[in-house]
Design a protein around this motif. Structure first.
Motif, PDB file in Angstrom:
ATOM      1  N   PRO A 186       0.818  -1.224   0.000  1.00 23.67           N
ATOM      2  CA  PRO A 186       0.000   0.000   0.000  1.00 23.67           C
ATOM      3  C   PRO A 186       0.847   1.267   0.000  1.00 23.67           C
ATOM      4  CG  PRO A 186      -0.862  -1.588   1.570  1.00 23.67           C
ATOM      5  CD  PRO A 186       0.461  -2.127   1.113  1.00 23.67           C
ATOM      6  N   LEU A 187       1.952   1.252   0.724  1.00 21.92           N
ATOM      7  CA  LEU A 187       2.826   2.422   0.761  1.00 21.92           C
ATOM      8  C   LEU A 187       3.450   2.680  -0.603  1.00 21.92           C
ATOM      9  CD1 LEU A 187       4.299   4.655   2.310  1.00 21.92           C
ATOM     10  CD2 LEU A 187       6.024   2.947   2.963  1.00 21.92           C
ATOM     11  N   CYS A 188       3.926   1.621  -1.262  1.00 18.29           N
ATOM     12  CA  CYS A 188       4.541   1.793  -2.579  1.00 18.29           C
ATOM     13  C   CYS A 188       3.527   2.292  -3.600  1.00 18.29           C
ATOM     14  CB  CYS A 188       5.169   0.477  -3.040  1.00 18.29           C
ATOM     15  SG  CYS A 188       6.672   0.028  -2.138  1.00 18.29           S
ATOM     16  N   LEU A 189       2.294   1.835  -3.482  1.00 14.13           N
ATOM     17  CA  LEU A 189       1.244   2.316  -4.380  1.00 14.13           C
ATOM     18  C   LEU A 189       1.022   3.815  -4.164  1.00 14.13           C
ATOM     19  CD1 LEU A 189      -0.719   1.252  -6.529  1.00 14.13           C
ATOM     20  CD2 LEU A 189      -2.412   0.957  -4.713  1.00 14.13           C
ATOM     21  N   LYS A 190       1.065   4.243  -2.918  1.00 12.40           N
ATOM     22  CA  LYS A 190       0.860   5.658  -2.588  1.00 12.40           C
ATOM     23  C   LYS A 190       2.022   6.518  -3.076  1.00 12.40           C
ATOM     24  CE  LYS A 190       0.123   8.726   1.373  1.00 12.40           C
ATOM     25  NZ  LYS A 190      -0.034   8.786   2.860  1.00 12.40           N
ATOM     26  N   THR A 191       3.251   6.019  -2.919  1.00 17.29           N
ATOM     27  CA  THR A 191       4.430   6.808  -3.277  1.00 17.29           C
ATOM     28  C   THR A 191       4.811   6.674  -4.748  1.00 17.29           C
ATOM     29  OG1 THR A 191       5.905   4.999  -2.636  1.00 17.29           O
ATOM     30  CG2 THR A 191       5.360   6.629  -0.939  1.00 17.29           C
ATOM     31  N   GLY A 192       4.199   5.733  -5.451  1.00 17.22           N
ATOM     32  CA  GLY A 192       4.559   5.506  -6.841  1.00 17.22           C
ATOM     33  C   GLY A 192       5.847   4.727  -7.010  1.00 17.22           C
ATOM     34  N   THR A 193       6.250   4.020  -5.972  1.00 17.50           N
ATOM     35  CA  THR A 193       7.465   3.208  -6.021  1.00 17.50           C
ATOM     36  C   THR A 193       7.180   1.891  -6.726  1.00 17.50           C
ATOM     37  OG1 THR A 193       8.204   4.149  -3.915  1.00 17.50           O
ATOM     38  CG2 THR A 193       9.255   2.100  -4.633  1.00 17.50           C
ATOM     39  N   ALA A 194       7.960   1.585  -7.749  1.00 17.13           N
ATOM     40  CA  ALA A 194       7.774   0.322  -8.470  1.00 17.13           C
ATOM     41  C   ALA A 194       8.180  -0.845  -7.573  1.00 17.13           C
ATOM     42  CB  ALA A 194       8.602   0.315  -9.745  1.00 17.13           C
ATOM     43  N   VAL A 195       7.442  -1.941  -7.668  1.00 18.69           N
ATOM     44  CA  VAL A 195       7.727  -3.116  -6.852  1.00 18.69           C
ATOM     45  C   VAL A 195       8.057  -4.304  -7.752  1.00 18.69           C
ATOM     46  CG1 VAL A 195       6.835  -4.773  -5.165  1.00 18.69           C
ATOM     47  CG2 VAL A 195       6.216  -2.344  -4.988  1.00 18.69           C
ATOM     48  N   VAL A 196       9.191  -4.924  -7.461  1.00 24.16           N
ATOM     49  CA  VAL A 196       9.571  -6.195  -8.076  1.00 24.16           C
ATOM     50  C   VAL A 196       9.441  -7.260  -6.993  1.00 24.16           C
ATOM     51  CG1 VAL A 196      11.415  -7.522  -9.196  1.00 24.16           C
ATOM     52  CG2 VAL A 196      11.184  -5.054  -9.629  1.00 24.16           C
ATOM     53  N   VAL A 197       8.793  -8.352  -7.323  1.00 24.27           N
ATOM     54  CA  VAL A 197       8.604  -9.442  -6.363  1.00 24.27           C
ATOM     55  C   VAL A 197       9.486 -10.618  -6.761  1.00 24.27           C
ATOM     56  CG1 VAL A 197       6.979 -11.112  -5.387  1.00 24.27           C
ATOM     57  CG2 VAL A 197       6.262  -8.746  -5.753  1.00 24.27           C
ATOM     58  N   GLY A 198      10.321 -11.054  -5.850  1.00 25.56           N
ATOM     59  CA  GLY A 198      11.110 -12.260  -6.039  1.00 25.56           C
ATOM     60  C   GLY A 198      10.664 -13.332  -5.060  1.00 25.56           C
ATOM     61  N   GLY A 199      11.193 -14.519  -5.212  1.00 26.88           N
ATOM     62  CA  GLY A 199      10.893 -15.591  -4.263  1.00 26.88           C
ATOM     63  C   GLY A 199       9.450 -16.045  -4.263  1.00 26.88           C
ATOM     64  N   VAL A 200       8.794 -16.029  -5.421  1.00 24.03           N
ATOM     65  CA  VAL A 200       7.380 -16.415  -5.460  1.00 24.03           C
ATOM     66  C   VAL A 200       7.166 -17.891  -5.147  1.00 24.03           C
ATOM     67  CG1 VAL A 200       6.688 -14.580  -7.040  1.00 24.03           C
ATOM     68  CG2 VAL A 200       7.483 -16.768  -7.971  1.00 24.03           C
ATOM     69  N   PHE A 201       8.218 -18.689  -5.259  1.00 27.67           N
ATOM     70  CA  PHE A 201       8.108 -20.101  -4.894  1.00 27.67           C
ATOM     71  C   PHE A 201       8.543 -20.350  -3.453  1.00 27.67           C
ATOM     72  CE2 PHE A 201       9.085 -20.955  -9.616  1.00 27.67           C
ATOM     73  CZ  PHE A 201       7.737 -20.917  -9.948  1.00 27.67           C
ATOM     74  N   ASN A 202       8.885 -19.285  -2.720  1.00 24.46           N
ATOM     75  CA  ASN A 202       9.343 -19.419  -1.336  1.00 24.46           C
ATOM     76  C   ASN A 202      10.454 -20.449  -1.201  1.00 24.46           C
ATOM     77  OD1 ASN A 202       6.032 -18.744  -0.377  1.00 24.46           O
ATOM     78  ND2 ASN A 202       7.758 -17.435   0.177  1.00 24.46           N
ATOM     79  N   THR A 203      11.507 -20.256  -1.978  1.00 24.32           N
ATOM     80  CA  THR A 203      12.714 -21.092  -2.006  1.00 24.32           C
ATOM     81  C   THR A 203      12.445 -22.480  -2.548  1.00 24.32           C
ATOM     82  OG1 THR A 203      13.190 -19.977   0.112  1.00 24.32           O
ATOM     83  CG2 THR A 203      14.874 -21.450  -0.732  1.00 24.32           C
ATOM     84  N   GLY A 204      11.352 -22.659  -3.294  1.00 23.79           N
ATOM     85  CA  GLY A 204      11.126 -23.904  -4.011  1.00 23.79           C
ATOM     86  C   GLY A 204       9.882 -24.650  -3.627  1.00 23.79           C
ATOM     87  N   LEU A 205       9.337 -24.386  -2.457  1.00 23.97           N
ATOM     88  CA  LEU A 205       8.182 -25.162  -1.991  1.00 23.97           C
ATOM     89  C   LEU A 205       6.994 -25.070  -2.933  1.00 23.97           C
ATOM     90  CD1 LEU A 205       6.907 -26.911   0.211  1.00 23.97           C
ATOM     91  CD2 LEU A 205       6.250 -24.816   1.402  1.00 23.97           C
ATOM     92  N   LEU A 206       6.714 -23.862  -3.447  1.00 28.19           N
ATOM     93  CA  LEU A 206       5.554 -23.698  -4.327  1.00 28.19           C
ATOM     94  C   LEU A 206       5.837 -24.122  -5.765  1.00 28.19           C
ATOM     95  CD1 LEU A 206       4.065 -20.362  -2.954  1.00 28.19           C
ATOM     96  CD2 LEU A 206       2.987 -22.626  -2.917  1.00 28.19           C
ATOM     97  N   ALA A 207       7.070 -24.475  -6.057  1.00 28.82           N
ATOM     98  CA  ALA A 207       7.359 -25.071  -7.361  1.00 28.82           C
ATOM     99  C   ALA A 207       7.121 -26.572  -7.325  1.00 28.82           C
ATOM    100  CB  ALA A 207       8.797 -24.776  -7.779  1.00 28.82           C
ATOM    101  N   ASP A 208       7.451 -27.191  -6.184  1.00 27.47           N
ATOM    102  CA  ASP A 208       7.316 -28.636  -6.037  1.00 27.47           C
ATOM    103  C   ASP A 208       7.154 -28.962  -4.554  1.00 27.47           C
ATOM    104  OD1 ASP A 208       7.351 -31.364  -6.252  1.00 27.47           O
ATOM    105  OD2 ASP A 208       9.484 -31.519  -6.719  1.00 27.47           O
ATOM    106  N   PRO A 209       5.913 -28.975  -4.049  1.00 26.95           N
ATOM    107  CA  PRO A 209       5.692 -29.187  -2.611  1.00 26.95           C
ATOM    108  C   PRO A 209       5.821 -30.662  -2.196  1.00 26.95           C
ATOM    109  CG  PRO A 209       3.597 -28.864  -3.721  1.00 26.95           C
ATOM    110  CD  PRO A 209       4.668 -28.670  -4.762  1.00 26.95           C
ATOM    111  N   ARG A 210       7.045 -31.102  -2.089  1.00 22.07           N
ATOM    112  CA  ARG A 210       7.344 -32.484  -1.699  1.00 22.07           C
ATOM    113  C   ARG A 210       8.070 -32.477  -0.359  1.00 22.07           C
ATOM    114  NH1 ARG A 210      12.580 -32.266  -2.317  1.00 22.07           N
ATOM    115  NH2 ARG A 210      13.483 -30.942  -3.928  1.00 22.07           N
ATOM    116  N   PRO A 211       8.067 -33.570   0.354  1.00 26.38           N
ATOM    117  CA  PRO A 211       8.827 -33.637   1.607  1.00 26.38           C
ATOM    118  C   PRO A 211      10.296 -33.293   1.376  1.00 26.38           C
ATOM    119  CG  PRO A 211       7.355 -35.516   1.411  1.00 26.38           C
ATOM    120  CD  PRO A 211       7.289 -34.798   0.092  1.00 26.38           C
TER     121      PRO A 211
END
Length: 301
Positions: A186-211
């Motif tokens: 919300p703050l970045c939206l207010k200030t006009g700061t561009a946001v880049v998101v990394g780690g969308v797989f949370n270090t791999g779990l959401l790419a392959d949720p295996r033990p």
């Protein structure tokens, strides 16, 4: 300053041998595959393999056929012999860091310079680190400046205090972690700061949720693993791969301009690019919201 960013970028930590070694051939093939898939944004840092990721990216991008690449790197930590890394937020240190990166990248300037993980160095950043980055921008050595971090609270504090062009937040805006939604986005939206998101797989779990899969750089706890597996099951009901939902999720917030995905092979690049192109039915987002994977307010617009 307005930052123009491609929607999907390549994170280069894996070709800096994060977690396991990657051959020179596979590193070059990874960058070449990104070029073929139309990925023109490349994020790197000196700390990725003690300069290895930058060096490999610099060499590979020359032959990959990317006409106008967008490259971001980071500063605040200087490489020393014996794989040592030391913090240095002085103007001399920030300048030395960027100049060393430019030599490895074989480029006269970068498009974005992030101050890298300055969580515990607010005073140093305030006195010298951020002013130094701004001067490098004024000199044309960086097109935009900002912060690249893993934690939202200190990053939001920097956005509130400084005129920040762009931020990279890793691992804190995903199907399993909504921390960035509390204050940062919300703050970045207010200030006009561009946001880049990394780690969308949370270090791999959401790419392959295996033990044994990783979550926030550690083996995923049983409860978190079960949540990821449940998320995969819900996506499967709609014929959507979990990885596709994970990559597309951050775009639900209007402050997010780009998603960076780390890859260590040409095959990973192709699979992630395909996931990014996958259309997600609105019904799936609503089902994921019912299960707590998507904040409902992201679907109200």
């Amino acid at each position: 300053m307005t930052v123009v960013l491609p929607r999907l970028g390549l994170g280069t930590a894996p070709i800096g041998n994060l977690f396991r070694e990657v051959s020179e051939e596979d590193a070059a093939a990874t960058v070449a595959a990104a070029a073929r898939e139309g990925l023109t944004y490349f994020d790197t840092a000196p700390r990725y393999g003690h300069g290895l990721a930058e060096d490999r990216l610099g060499r590979a991008i020359e032959t990959a056929g990317v006409a106008e690449p967008v490259i971001s790197t980071k500063a605040g930590w200087l490489l020393r012999p014996g794989e040592r890394v030391v913090t240095d937020w002085t103007e001399r240190g920030i300048r030395e860091s960027l100049e060393s990166s430019l030599r490895r990248l074989r480029r006269p300037a970068v498009d974005i310079l992030y101050l890298h993980d300055p969580d515990d160095f607010a005073d140093e950043v305030r006195r010298t680190g951020y002013p130094a980055a701004r001067r490098l921008r004024e000199e044309g050595l960086a097109g935009a400046v900002g912060f690249g971090m893993n934690h939202c609270e200190p990053l939001a504090a920097y956005v509130a205090e400084f005129e920040v062009d762009v931020v990279l937040i890793a691992g804190r805006f995903s199907l399993l972690d909504h921390d960035a939604l509390t204050t940062l986005l919300p703050l970045c939206l207010k200030t006009g700061t561009a946001v880049v998101v990394g780690g969308v797989f949370n270090t791999g779990l959401l790419a392959d949720p295996r033990p044994g899969a990783m979550f926030h750089y550690r083996e995923a706890p049983a409860g978190v693993l079960a949540r990821a597996q449940r998320c995969r099951a819900v996506c499967a009901e709609f014929g959507v791969p979990l990885a596709a939902a994970a990559i597309r999720f951050p775009y639900l917030h209007p402050a997010v301009r780009s998603v960076v995905v780390g890859c260590r092979s040409a095959d990973e690049v192709s699979r992630n690019a395909e996931s990014a192109r996958t259309e997600i039915p609105p019904e799936l987002w609503h089902r994921l919201a019912e299960e707590g994977f998507v904040p409902p307010e992201l679907l109200e617009a």
